[in-house]
Write a protein that holds these residues in place. Structure first.
Motif, mmCIF file in Angstrom:
data_model
loop_
_atom_site.group_PDB
_atom_site.id
_atom_site.type_symbol
_atom_site.label_atom_id
_atom_site.label_comp_id
_atom_site.label_asym_id
_atom_site.label_seq_id
_atom_site.Cartn_x
_atom_site.Cartn_y
_atom_site.Cartn_z
ATOM 1 N N TRP A 332 41.448 46.330 42.525
ATOM 2 C CA TRP A 332 42.891 46.538 42.517
ATOM 3 C C TRP A 332 43.162 48.007 42.178
ATOM 4 O O TRP A 332 42.809 48.480 41.115
ATOM 5 C CB TRP A 332 43.581 45.612 41.513
ATOM 6 N N ARG A 351 37.887 35.224 40.703
ATOM 7 C CA ARG A 351 38.423 35.216 39.343
ATOM 8 C C ARG A 351 38.753 36.653 38.940
ATOM 9 O O ARG A 351 37.921 37.549 39.092
ATOM 10 C CB ARG A 351 37.414 34.631 38.354
ATOM 11 N N VAL A 352 39.970 36.826 38.444
ATOM 12 C CA VAL A 352 40.385 38.120 37.908
ATOM 13 C C VAL A 352 40.001 38.163 36.434
ATOM 14 O O VAL A 352 40.433 37.319 35.651
ATOM 15 C CB VAL A 352 41.897 38.334 38.101
ATOM 16 N N ARG A 359 51.584 40.179 38.709
ATOM 17 C CA ARG A 359 51.833 39.311 39.867
ATOM 18 C C ARG A 359 51.646 40.057 41.185
ATOM 19 O O ARG A 359 51.153 39.489 42.166
ATOM 20 C CB ARG A 359 53.249 38.747 39.781
ATOM 21 N N GLU A 362 48.023 39.988 41.964
ATOM 22 C CA GLU A 362 47.557 38.659 42.359
ATOM 23 C C GLU A 362 47.916 38.349 43.805
ATOM 24 O O GLU A 362 47.125 37.763 44.547
ATOM 25 C CB GLU A 362 48.145 37.616 41.413
ATOM 26 N N THR A 363 49.111 38.764 44.222
ATOM 27 C CA THR A 363 49.528 38.554 45.609
ATOM 28 C C THR A 363 48.659 39.358 46.569
ATOM 29 O O THR A 363 48.191 38.858 47.595
ATOM 30 C CB THR A 363 51.007 38.945 45.791
ATOM 31 N N ILE A 365 45.650 40.499 46.022
ATOM 32 C CA ILE A 365 44.279 39.985 45.982
ATOM 33 C C ILE A 365 44.141 38.758 46.881
ATOM 34 O O ILE A 365 43.146 38.595 47.600
ATOM 35 C CB ILE A 365 43.873 39.683 44.533
ATOM 36 N N ALA A 366 45.142 37.889 46.870
ATOM 37 C CA ALA A 366 45.115 36.725 47.760
ATOM 38 C C ALA A 366 45.121 37.148 49.223
ATOM 39 O O ALA A 366 44.449 36.539 50.065
ATOM 40 C CB ALA A 366 46.306 35.819 47.460
#
Length: 395
Positions: A332, A351-352, A359, A362-363, A365-366
């Motif tokens: 990231w 897994r982070v 957030r 996380e978005t 990364i997805a």
């Protein structure tokens, strides 16, 4: 500038350089595998899947990673899989093969051939003259076939099947076959290279091919040229980074730095790094945040020996094996924040590990996970070197 008059390059700028030059930020992604290899200088090839996944993480269209990398490796031969730094298999741009061979291969090659002859003599196997005959015959057979496995070559040159005892009486005693040892030596000497695999792009069993012709270069000049390429991709780097990546002696690193007129800069750790003389201007961060899933042994994750500026020390035990090989990592904005794996049913799990990501991360990364799915498709990828988090996530 730092207090000593040198320009200071902090961790934030190093991460900005990494994002752009390693083709990881969205606006920096490449159109073809050749662009990725040129940007990184070398793609780790010990684990076959790494090459394709590393390319896919950096292509604008990751779904093209496998077919386009196979085209470059096996049809156009614009990329070559061969031994390089630290006696490790890499994939290089074809234009760099002569530089790599002269700068890092010759010394290792002499050592490998001497070791083979020593082991054969100790075991009472045939001598150097016999081995030279087998080598000539093997290379001729390979030239006729174009590409071949060791078994196929042994059908043309039966002496390749000769076996000898290695380390007799030792706990690691074993039976070695001439074909295995000789082809390895020929690879390090730059006479043969890996060809198309026997199976899919994840297979570790390769055919062999005669190496492309290249000029014989002066070792010092080749070392300077390789160092120039690598600093353009990965500068700033310390002497320790350069010695680790190349496998050279410190004196060779310093000689090459002097030859290219590398500029010293100060780094956050209080150490001295080096950049090429035309690379002293500040580099801005990409205009938008980015995330990436990089494979085990990815050339970005493995590029530097000192990694605190992009990898928190507390994350290392979960992401590296005991030999120092990195597993699959989640990135990231220029930092490693976690790891990922593929399960037996094909699903990706990640897994982070950094609690500080929010957030937005996380978005992103997805979304990066979807890019990996585009590369992997129906294949199953298990890293050659398993790491604690990868094992846990794949279970």
């Amino acid at each position: 500038m730092s207090g000593g008059g040198r320009r200071h390059i902090d961790a934030a700028e190093r991460r900005a350089r990494l994002a752009v030059r390693h083709r990881l930020a969205g606006t920096a992604r490449a159109a073809a595998p050749e662009e990725v290899a040129a940007a990184l200088v070398a793609l780790h090839g010990s684990d076959p899947a790494t090459v394709h996944l590393a390319v896919g993480a950096r292509l604008a269209e990751p779904v093209k990673a496998v077919p386009e990398t196979e085209r470059a490796l096996y049809e156009d031969r614009t990329l070559v899989r061969m031994h390089g730094m630290r006696h490790t298999v890499f994939v290089f741009p074809a234009a760099l093969t002569a530089v790599v061979h002269a700068s890092t291969g010759l010394t290792v090659a002499a050592r490998e051939r001497a070791a083979l002859l020593k082991h054969m003599a100790k075991a009472g196997a045939p001598d150097a003259a016999w081995l030279a005959e087998v080598e000539t015959s093997t290379l001729a057979a390979l030239a006729r076939r174009g590409q071949a496995t060791a078994t196929e070559l042994a059908a043309d040159e039966p002496r390749l099947r000769e076996q000898f005892v290695y380390a007799a009486g030792k706990s690691y005693e074993g039976i070695h076959t001439v074909s295995t040892r000789l082809l390895k030596v020929l690879g390090v000497e730059g006479k043969v290279v890996r060809g198309r695999p026997l199976g899919s792009w994840t297979s570790s069993q390769f055919r062999w091919a005669v190496a492309p012709e290249h000029p014989e270069l002066d070792e010092a000049e080749a070392q300077a040229e390789l160092l120039r390429h690598w600093l353009r991709a990965c500068g700033p780097a310390t002497e320790a980074d350069l010695k680790w990546w190349t496998g050279w002696r410190v004196t060779e690193v310093r000689r090459a730095l002097t030859a290219i007129g590398a500029e010293p800069v100060s780094l956050d750790e209080g150490t001295t790094g080096y950049v090429t003389r035309e690379d002293t201007e500040p580099v801005a961060a990409p205009g938008e945040p980015w995330a990436a899933f990089l494979p085990a042994l990815d050339p970005t994750a493995m590029a530097w020996q000192h990694r605190d500026w992009y990898l928190a020390p507390e994350l290392r035990p979960q992401l590296f094996d005991r030999s120092g090989n990195v597993g699959p990592t989640v990135w990231w904005n220029g930092r490693v924040v976690g790891g990922w794996a593929q399960r037996a049913d094909g699903e990706l799990a990640w897994r982070v590990l950094d609690p500080g990501v929010g957030r937005e991360a996380e978005t992103a990364i997805a979304e990066a996970a979807e890019r990996v799915r585009g590369v992997v498709a129906e294949a199953r990828v298990t890293p050659r070197f398993r790491t604690p988090l990868e094992k846990e996530l794949s279970a």
